[in-house]
Design a protein around this motif. Structure first.
Motif, mmCIF file in Angstrom:
data_model
loop_
_atom_site.group_PDB
_atom_site.id
_atom_site.type_symbol
_atom_site.label_atom_id
_atom_site.label_comp_id
_atom_site.label_asym_id
_atom_site.label_seq_id
_atom_site.Cartn_x
_atom_site.Cartn_y
_atom_site.Cartn_z
ATOM 1 N N GLY A 49 -11.035 10.071 6.444
ATOM 2 C CA GLY A 49 -10.350 11.242 6.937
ATOM 3 C C GLY A 49 -9.246 11.647 5.978
ATOM 4 O O GLY A 49 -8.765 10.835 5.183
ATOM 5 N N ILE A 50 -8.861 12.906 6.050
ATOM 6 C CA ILE A 50 -7.803 13.406 5.192
ATOM 7 C C ILE A 50 -6.938 14.373 5.978
ATOM 8 O O ILE A 50 -7.432 15.214 6.728
ATOM 9 N N ARG A 51 -5.644 14.200 5.822
ATOM 10 C CA ARG A 51 -4.704 15.088 6.475
ATOM 11 C C ARG A 51 -4.480 16.288 5.579
ATOM 12 O O ARG A 51 -4.316 16.128 4.368
ATOM 13 N N SER A 56 -2.668 12.832 3.040
ATOM 14 C CA SER A 56 -2.824 11.449 3.473
ATOM 15 C C SER A 56 -4.296 11.183 3.743
ATOM 16 O O SER A 56 -4.995 12.015 4.299
ATOM 17 N N GLU A 57 -4.765 10.001 3.333
ATOM 18 C CA GLU A 57 -6.173 9.661 3.454
ATOM 19 C C GLU A 57 -6.350 8.371 4.245
ATOM 20 O O GLU A 57 -5.461 7.521 4.274
ATOM 21 N N ALA A 58 -7.528 8.235 4.830
ATOM 22 C CA ALA A 58 -7.869 7.008 5.546
ATOM 23 C C ALA A 58 -9.335 6.689 5.283
ATOM 24 O O ALA A 58 -10.164 7.600 5.152
ATOM 25 N N TYR A 59 -9.639 5.397 5.195
ATOM 26 C CA TYR A 59 -11.002 4.953 4.919
ATOM 27 C C TYR A 59 -11.358 3.777 5.808
ATOM 28 O O TYR A 59 -10.517 2.933 6.116
ATOM 29 N N ALA A 60 -12.629 3.718 6.158
ATOM 30 C CA ALA A 60 -13.141 2.514 6.797
ATOM 31 C C ALA A 60 -13.190 1.405 5.755
ATOM 32 O O ALA A 60 -13.412 1.670 4.564
ATOM 33 N N ASP A 61 -13.009 0.183 6.179
ATOM 34 C CA ASP A 61 -13.029 -0.945 5.250
ATOM 35 C C ASP A 61 -14.346 -1.020 4.480
ATOM 36 O O ASP A 61 -14.362 -1.410 3.313
ATOM 37 N N SER A 62 -15.414 -0.634 5.118
ATOM 38 C CA SER A 62 -16.737 -0.756 4.507
ATOM 39 C C SER A 62 -16.943 0.194 3.329
ATOM 40 O O SER A 62 -17.872 -0.006 2.541
ATOM 41 N N VAL A 63 -16.098 1.211 3.198
ATOM 42 C CA VAL A 63 -16.294 2.174 2.112
ATOM 43 C C VAL A 63 -15.123 2.233 1.144
ATOM 44 O O VAL A 63 -15.186 2.944 0.137
ATOM 45 N N LYS A 64 -14.075 1.488 1.429
ATOM 46 C CA LYS A 64 -12.904 1.503 0.545
ATOM 47 C C LYS A 64 -13.294 1.087 -0.864
ATOM 48 O O LYS A 64 -14.035 0.130 -1.068
ATOM 49 N N GLY A 65 -12.788 1.843 -1.833
ATOM 50 C CA GLY A 65 -13.089 1.557 -3.219
ATOM 51 C C GLY A 65 -14.381 2.170 -3.717
ATOM 52 O O GLY A 65 -14.637 2.194 -4.923
ATOM 53 N N ARG A 66 -15.195 2.687 -2.802
ATOM 54 C CA ARG A 66 -16.467 3.305 -3.193
ATOM 55 C C ARG A 66 -16.499 4.803 -2.864
ATOM 56 O O ARG A 66 -17.100 5.581 -3.595
ATOM 57 N N PHE A 67 -15.873 5.175 -1.761
ATOM 58 C CA PHE A 67 -15.862 6.569 -1.326
ATOM 59 C C PHE A 67 -14.480 7.169 -1.561
ATOM 60 O O PHE A 67 -13.461 6.482 -1.415
ATOM 61 N N CYS A 95 -19.227 15.840 9.522
ATOM 62 C CA CYS A 95 -17.820 16.144 9.322
ATOM 63 C C CYS A 95 -17.236 16.619 10.644
ATOM 64 O O CYS A 95 -17.946 17.152 11.495
ATOM 65 N N ALA A 96 -15.960 16.398 10.791
ATOM 66 C CA ALA A 96 -15.274 16.743 12.022
ATOM 67 C C ALA A 96 -13.880 17.242 11.702
ATOM 68 O O ALA A 96 -13.325 16.919 10.652
ATOM 69 N N ALA A 97 -13.311 18.011 12.632
ATOM 70 C CA ALA A 97 -11.993 18.593 12.376
ATOM 71 C C ALA A 97 -11.144 18.602 13.635
ATOM 72 O O ALA A 97 -11.648 18.483 14.750
ATOM 73 N N ASP A 98 -9.858 18.751 13.381
ATOM 74 C CA ASP A 98 -8.874 18.936 14.436
ATOM 75 C C ASP A 98 -8.753 17.729 15.362
ATOM 76 O O ASP A 98 -8.951 17.832 16.583
ATOM 77 N N PRO A 99 -8.418 16.565 14.819
ATOM 78 C CA PRO A 99 -8.202 15.410 15.680
ATOM 79 C C PRO A 99 -6.902 15.541 16.470
ATOM 80 O O PRO A 99 -6.010 16.299 16.114
ATOM 81 N N THR A 100 -6.799 14.770 17.526
ATOM 82 C CA THR A 100 -5.613 14.834 18.379
ATOM 83 C C THR A 100 -4.429 14.108 17.771
ATOM 84 O O THR A 100 -3.290 14.301 18.196
ATOM 85 N N ALA A 101 -4.695 13.272 16.778
ATOM 86 C CA ALA A 101 -3.615 12.521 16.145
ATOM 87 C C ALA A 101 -4.047 12.157 14.740
ATOM 88 O O ALA A 101 -5.208 12.324 14.366
ATOM 89 N N TRP A 102 -3.103 11.647 13.979
ATOM 90 C CA TRP A 102 -3.407 11.163 12.633
ATOM 91 C C TRP A 102 -2.783 9.795 12.428
ATOM 92 O O TRP A 102 -1.600 9.605 12.685
ATOM 93 N N PHE A 105 -9.547 7.591 14.380
ATOM 94 C CA PHE A 105 -10.787 6.913 14.023
ATOM 95 C C PHE A 105 -11.875 7.056 15.085
ATOM 96 O O PHE A 105 -12.976 6.548 14.912
ATOM 97 N N ARG A 106 -11.557 7.714 16.171
ATOM 98 C CA ARG A 106 -12.509 7.850 17.266
ATOM 99 C C ARG A 106 -13.133 9.235 17.266
ATOM 100 O O ARG A 106 -12.422 10.236 17.212
ATOM 101 N N SER A 107 -14.442 9.296 17.382
ATOM 102 C CA SER A 107 -15.123 10.584 17.374
ATOM 103 C C SER A 107 -14.695 11.462 18.549
ATOM 104 O O SER A 107 -14.653 12.684 18.430
ATOM 105 N N SER A 108 -14.331 10.848 19.650
ATOM 106 C CA SER A 108 -13.938 11.605 20.837
ATOM 107 C C SER A 108 -12.634 12.365 20.631
ATOM 108 O O SER A 108 -12.303 13.265 21.419
ATOM 109 N N GLU A 109 -11.905 12.045 19.600
ATOM 110 C CA GLU A 109 -10.604 12.674 19.348
ATOM 111 C C GLU A 109 -10.688 13.887 18.436
ATOM 112 O O GLU A 109 -9.675 14.491 18.119
#
Length: 123
Positions: A49-51, A56-67, A95-102, A105-109
């Motif tokens: 995700g990116i703010r 500001s950026e966030a990555y899942a552990d499984s893709v850090k360093g590759r994505f 892709c998704a947009a407009d999360p409730t917070a930053w 990590f939850r799709s429902s947000e």
């Protein structure tokens, strides 16, 4: 708001792909955008995700360093550069947009979703 994801395809292990997600329609004022993926038979999971402000950026552990996620504010477009791809990266990417917070990590947000683009990594 409509999100259009593109860039998926089939690559061999170790290959690269670049996904794009363009937002259009109305006044786009999302604070952040994200990428999720869903493999066959599995739940949708957060990838990155990116703010919009402060980059500001966030990555899942499984893709850090590759994505790498990036954005083009002028085009309301977010990119996901995927390198060193592995078979376990095979999934439909959304892709998704407009999360409730930053960070979020939850799709429902997330309020808006693109249609998904298939990424297949062959071994």
């Amino acid at each position: 708001v409509q999100l259009q994801a593109s860039g998926g395809g089939t690559v061999q292990t170790g290959g690269s792909l670049r996904l794009s997600c363009a937002a259009s329609g109305g006044t786009f004022s999302s604070t952040a955008m994200g990428w999720f993926r869903q493999a066959a038979g599995k739940e949708r999971e957060f990838v990155s995700g990116i703010r919009w402000s402060a980059s500001s950026e966030a990555y899942a552990d499984s893709v850090k360093g590759r994505f790498t996620i990036s954005r083009d504010s002028a085009k309301n477009t977010v990119y996901l550069q995927m390198n060193s791809l592995k078979p376990e990266d095979t999934a439909v990417y959304y892709c998704a947009a407009d999360p409730t917070a930053w960070p979020s990590f939850r799709s429902s947000e997330y309020s808006y979703w693109g249609q998904g683009t298939q990424v297949t990594v062959s071994s």
